[in-house]
Write a protein that holds these residues in place. Structure first.
Motif, PDB file in Angstrom:
ATOM      1  N   ILE A 111      -5.892  13.266  -3.340  1.00  0.00           N
ATOM      2  CA  ILE A 111      -5.200  12.041  -2.923  1.00  0.00           C
ATOM      3  C   ILE A 111      -4.850  11.160  -4.115  1.00  0.00           C
ATOM      4  CG2 ILE A 111      -6.423  12.089  -0.714  1.00  0.00           C
ATOM      5  CD1 ILE A 111      -7.887   9.522  -1.703  1.00  0.00           C
ATOM      6  N   SER A 112      -3.795  10.401  -3.950  1.00  0.00           N
ATOM      7  CA  SER A 112      -3.462   9.336  -4.896  1.00  0.00           C
ATOM      8  C   SER A 112      -3.126   8.095  -4.092  1.00  0.00           C
ATOM      9  CB  SER A 112      -2.282   9.740  -5.792  1.00  0.00           C
ATOM     10  OG  SER A 112      -1.103   9.915  -5.028  1.00  0.00           O
ATOM     11  N   TRP A 113      -3.273   6.929  -4.710  1.00  0.00           N
ATOM     12  CA  TRP A 113      -3.089   5.687  -3.977  1.00  0.00           C
ATOM     13  C   TRP A 113      -2.681   4.553  -4.909  1.00  0.00           C
ATOM     14  CZ3 TRP A 113      -7.672   7.522  -5.784  1.00  0.00           C
ATOM     15  CH2 TRP A 113      -8.478   6.631  -6.514  1.00  0.00           C
ATOM     16  N   ARG A 114      -2.113   3.531  -4.296  1.00  0.00           N
ATOM     17  CA  ARG A 114      -1.834   2.272  -4.980  1.00  0.00           C
ATOM     18  C   ARG A 114      -1.912   1.172  -3.939  1.00  0.00           C
ATOM     19  NH1 ARG A 114       2.019  -1.551  -6.415  1.00  0.00           N
ATOM     20  NH2 ARG A 114       1.993  -2.192  -8.631  1.00  0.00           N
ATOM     21  N   ILE A 115      -2.729   0.161  -4.196  1.00  0.00           N
ATOM     22  CA  ILE A 115      -2.906  -0.938  -3.254  1.00  0.00           C
ATOM     23  C   ILE A 115      -2.900  -2.252  -4.011  1.00  0.00           C
ATOM     24  CG2 ILE A 115      -5.449  -0.747  -3.327  1.00  0.00           C
ATOM     25  CD1 ILE A 115      -5.442  -1.623  -0.352  1.00  0.00           C
ATOM     26  N   GLU A 116      -2.179  -3.213  -3.471  1.00  0.00           N
ATOM     27  CA  GLU A 116      -2.179  -4.577  -4.011  1.00  0.00           C
ATOM     28  C   GLU A 116      -2.852  -5.487  -2.989  1.00  0.00           C
ATOM     29  OE1 GLU A 116       1.520  -6.090  -5.493  1.00  0.00           O
ATOM     30  OE2 GLU A 116       2.294  -4.066  -5.927  1.00  0.00           O
ATOM     31  N   PHE A 117      -3.777  -6.325  -3.447  1.00  0.00           N
ATOM     32  CA  PHE A 117      -4.479  -7.198  -2.521  1.00  0.00           C
ATOM     33  C   PHE A 117      -4.962  -8.452  -3.228  1.00  0.00           C
ATOM     34  CE2 PHE A 117      -7.521  -4.225  -4.293  1.00  0.00           C
ATOM     35  CZ  PHE A 117      -8.668  -4.961  -4.537  1.00  0.00           C
ATOM     36  N   LYS A 118      -5.243  -9.468  -2.409  1.00  0.00           N
ATOM     37  CA  LYS A 118      -5.739 -10.748  -2.907  1.00  0.00           C
ATOM     38  C   LYS A 118      -7.107 -11.006  -2.298  1.00  0.00           C
ATOM     39  CE  LYS A 118      -2.979 -14.262  -3.406  1.00  0.00           C
ATOM     40  NZ  LYS A 118      -2.081 -15.428  -3.137  1.00  0.00           N
ATOM     41  N   THR A 119      -8.053 -11.478  -3.116  1.00  0.00           N
ATOM     42  CA  THR A 119      -9.393 -11.777  -2.624  1.00  0.00           C
ATOM     43  C   THR A 119      -9.438 -13.180  -2.043  1.00  0.00           C
ATOM     44  OG1 THR A 119     -10.179 -12.719  -4.725  1.00  0.00           O
ATOM     45  CG2 THR A 119     -10.337 -10.312  -4.448  1.00  0.00           C
ATOM     46  N   LEU A 120     -10.567 -13.526  -1.443  1.00  0.00           N
ATOM     47  CA  LEU A 120     -10.731 -14.860  -0.873  1.00  0.00           C
ATOM     48  C   LEU A 120     -10.644 -15.953  -1.922  1.00  0.00           C
ATOM     49  CD1 LEU A 120     -13.615 -14.205   1.689  1.00  0.00           C
ATOM     50  CD2 LEU A 120     -11.204 -14.616   2.200  1.00  0.00           C
ATOM     51  N   SER A 121     -10.978 -15.604  -3.162  1.00  0.00           N
ATOM     52  CA  SER A 121     -10.899 -16.590  -4.251  1.00  0.00           C
ATOM     53  C   SER A 121      -9.562 -16.509  -4.985  1.00  0.00           C
ATOM     54  CB  SER A 121     -12.053 -16.382  -5.237  1.00  0.00           C
ATOM     55  OG  SER A 121     -12.107 -15.044  -5.677  1.00  0.00           O
ATOM     56  N   PHE A 150       0.844  -1.196   0.000  1.00  0.00           N
ATOM     57  CA  PHE A 150       0.000   0.000   0.000  1.00  0.00           C
ATOM     58  C   PHE A 150       0.875   1.240   0.000  1.00  0.00           C
ATOM     59  CE2 PHE A 150      -2.461   3.107   2.756  1.00  0.00           C
ATOM     60  CZ  PHE A 150      -3.362   3.482   1.763  1.00  0.00           C
ATOM     61  N   LYS A 151       0.475   2.243  -0.776  1.00  0.00           N
ATOM     62  CA  LYS A 151       1.073   3.574  -0.678  1.00  0.00           C
ATOM     63  C   LYS A 151      -0.012   4.612  -0.925  1.00  0.00           C
ATOM     64  CE  LYS A 151       2.847   4.364  -5.390  1.00  0.00           C
ATOM     65  NZ  LYS A 151       4.052   4.712  -6.164  1.00  0.00           N
ATOM     66  N   PHE A 152       0.238   5.835  -0.449  1.00  0.00           N
ATOM     67  CA  PHE A 152      -0.830   6.841  -0.425  1.00  0.00           C
ATOM     68  C   PHE A 152      -0.196   8.226  -0.374  1.00  0.00           C
ATOM     69  CE2 PHE A 152      -4.083   9.421   1.706  1.00  0.00           C
ATOM     70  CZ  PHE A 152      -5.262   8.981   1.127  1.00  0.00           C
ATOM     71  N   GLU A 153      -0.875   9.199  -0.975  1.00  0.00           N
ATOM     72  CA  GLU A 153      -0.423  10.583  -0.903  1.00  0.00           C
ATOM     73  C   GLU A 153      -1.619  11.503  -0.816  1.00  0.00           C
ATOM     74  OE1 GLU A 153       2.570  13.772  -3.140  1.00  0.00           O
ATOM     75  OE2 GLU A 153       2.163  11.810  -4.055  1.00  0.00           O
ATOM     76  N   ASP A 154      -1.488  12.532   0.007  1.00  0.00           N
ATOM     77  CA  ASP A 154      -2.505  13.582   0.100  1.00  0.00           C
ATOM     78  C   ASP A 154      -1.822  14.905  -0.251  1.00  0.00           C
ATOM     79  OD1 ASP A 154      -4.371  15.531   0.789  1.00  0.00           O
ATOM     80  OD2 ASP A 154      -5.181  14.357   2.442  1.00  0.00           O
ATOM     81  N   LYS A 155      -1.990  15.328  -1.498  1.00  0.00           N
ATOM     82  CA  LYS A 155      -1.305  16.536  -1.969  1.00  0.00           C
ATOM     83  C   LYS A 155      -1.890  17.789  -1.343  1.00  0.00           C
ATOM     84  CE  LYS A 155       0.204  14.505  -6.337  1.00  0.00           C
ATOM     85  NZ  LYS A 155       0.163  14.574  -7.824  1.00  0.00           N
ATOM     86  N   SER A 156      -3.176  17.755  -0.979  1.00  0.00           N
ATOM     87  CA  SER A 156      -3.787  18.942  -0.389  1.00  0.00           C
ATOM     88  C   SER A 156      -3.221  19.229   0.995  1.00  0.00           C
ATOM     89  CB  SER A 156      -5.309  18.779  -0.308  1.00  0.00           C
ATOM     90  OG  SER A 156      -5.671  17.807   0.662  1.00  0.00           O
ATOM     91  N   LEU A 157      -2.779  18.175   1.694  1.00  0.00           N
ATOM     92  CA  LEU A 157      -2.193  18.330   3.023  1.00  0.00           C
ATOM     93  C   LEU A 157      -0.683  18.133   3.016  1.00  0.00           C
ATOM     94  CD1 LEU A 157      -4.868  16.456   5.173  1.00  0.00           C
ATOM     95  CD2 LEU A 157      -4.668  18.911   4.750  1.00  0.00           C
ATOM     96  N   ASP A 158      -0.132  17.887   1.822  1.00  0.00           N
ATOM     97  CA  ASP A 158       1.317  17.802   1.617  1.00  0.00           C
ATOM     98  C   ASP A 158       1.967  16.717   2.472  1.00  0.00           C
ATOM     99  OD1 ASP A 158       3.699  18.494   0.402  1.00  0.00           O
ATOM    100  OD2 ASP A 158       4.216  20.040   1.877  1.00  0.00           O
ATOM    101  N   TRP A 159       1.418  15.493   2.399  1.00  0.00           N
ATOM    102  CA  TRP A 159       2.091  14.368   3.035  1.00  0.00           C
ATOM    103  C   TRP A 159       1.899  13.133   2.184  1.00  0.00           C
ATOM    104  CZ3 TRP A 159      -0.009   9.727   4.788  1.00  0.00           C
ATOM    105  CH2 TRP A 159      -1.402   9.682   4.866  1.00  0.00           C
TER     106      TRP A 159
END
Length: 385
Positions: free
Chosen positions: A58-68, A6-15
């Protein structure tokens, strides 16, 4: 689902949060103010987006696996309109939508195949352009019924920010739309239906005491293990005179406990906050849906030492398909969970990083891992050295 990165950015709050890996149990440790709670809130922002929300900058990137065992990568970005407050106004809905941040880009990959490829000009779904869709809402939300998108939507919606520190008050824990327990009991008559429902935990307890007594007795016994003075638990309308309670509430089921040697039941609003929170967190381990990702901030809040030990042990022993992302400052929790599951969080200006604990040689000393942790400059200052 199970989140792997997971990664995340909030440009409006500069973090920004730099990308980091997660395991089945991830414990975020570090000094106060470094961003541990922000990480949990960032994950919950993805649930809001999947639910149709527009979140500024905001911008984001998430990698995940489902139950299947479907592997998804979901990434995207909303435009940054600066630090503003966006309020939904029903009377002027069209203008309000125009004021909401638009999506700049969005991509969804399923097992390395691109399912969604979106920019400000067009949306491609499985390589084909779609009809015009809302620029302020994610495709995960807009096309959530599509076969290749629905598992991703369902997975993201299983993010659960667990917080019961204030939920023992009378009336809380039960939605006021709950008016006919008997008719709903027919709907939620199996443990599977109860677990997959979006009911709040107290309501799940109410239905499970009838639908699956074995599970209810297990929860009750675990609670009594932690609090030996407890003789019984029930979820039922309060036994009181009608004039003392509004008609709207007289048939409501409330959590009640009975202590050994005490004649009267203790009603929900009189249960101690630590005892109630323990019951809720314990119940969630049995009554949540498979694939739930629990986000628990300052896990030790409102819990006595006996509760902390037992609930921590139950999380560690859980055989269900659950994932936990916790924050804590409590030495017992940090030591009990084990340093291989720790992520040390640091912050330099607006950049939040998480660090694998093995880079600090934790565990290679006769001292406890917690004692080694708190002596690190990175832990004490919150900054990467």
């Amino acid at each position: 689902m199970t989140i792997s990165e997971f990664k995340f950015e909030d440009k409006s709050l500069d973090w920004r949060l730099e990308q980091f890996p997660l395991s089945k149990l991830t414990l975020l440790v570090g000094a106060s103010g470094v961003g541990k709670t922000q990480i949990l809130r960032a994950l919950m922002a993805l649930k809001q987006i999947a639910g149709g929300s527009s979140i500024n900058g905001i911008s984001w990137r998430i990698e995940f696996k489902t139950l299947s065992n479907q592997n998804y990568i979901w990434e995207g970005e909303f435009e940054n309109k600066g630090i503003e407050i966006f309020i939904d106004i029903d009377d002027d809905e069209d203008d309000n939508k125009k004021n909401k941040p638009r999506i700049i880009y969005e991509k969804l990959f399923l097992d390395n195949e691109i399912v969604i490829d979106r920019n400000e000009d067009k949306i491609l779904f499985l390589g084909q352009p779609t009809i015009k869709l809302s620029q302020q809402q994610s495709i995960i939300h807009l096309l959530k019924e599509e076969e290749k998108i629905n598992p991703a939507y369902d997975g993201i919606r299983k993010l659960d920010f667990a917080d019961h520190s204030n939920s023992a008050n009378a009336g809380q824990g039960f939605r006021f739309s709950f008016l006919n327990a008997k008719s709903l009991s027919k709907k939620f008559n199996t443990i599977e239906r109860i677990q997959e429902s979006e009911l709040e935990t107290p309501l799940k307890l109410f239905f499970v005491q009838k639908a699956d007594k074995k599970v209810f007795v297990t929860i009750k016994q675990r609670f009594a293990d932690i609090f030996p003075q407890i003789e019984d638990i029930k979820i039922a309308p309060l036994e009181t005179k009608e004039k003392e309670m509004p008609d709207l509430l007289k048939d409501y089921p409330f959590i009640q406990i009975k202590e050994k040697g005490v004649q009267h039941w203790i009603s929900q609003n009189r249960i101690s906050s630590g005892m109630f929170r323990t019951l809720m967190q314990l119940s969630e381990l049995y009554l949540c849906s498979e694939g739930t990702v629990f986000l628990i901030d300052e896990f030790e809040n409102s819990l006595g030492i006996n509760c902390i030990n037992e609930i921590t042990n139950d999380i560690l022993a859980s055989k269900r398909k659950l994932q936990f992302v916790l924050t804590s400052h409590h030495p017992y929790i940090i030591d009990a969970i084990g340093y291989n599951n720790w992520k040390l969080v640091t912050r330099n200006a607006g950049v939040i990083k998480t660090h694998n604990i093995d880079k600090f040689n934790i565990g290679k000393s006769k001292h406890s891992a917690f004692m080694q942790l708190i002596q690190l400059d990175e832990y004490q200052t919150g900054q990467e050295q």
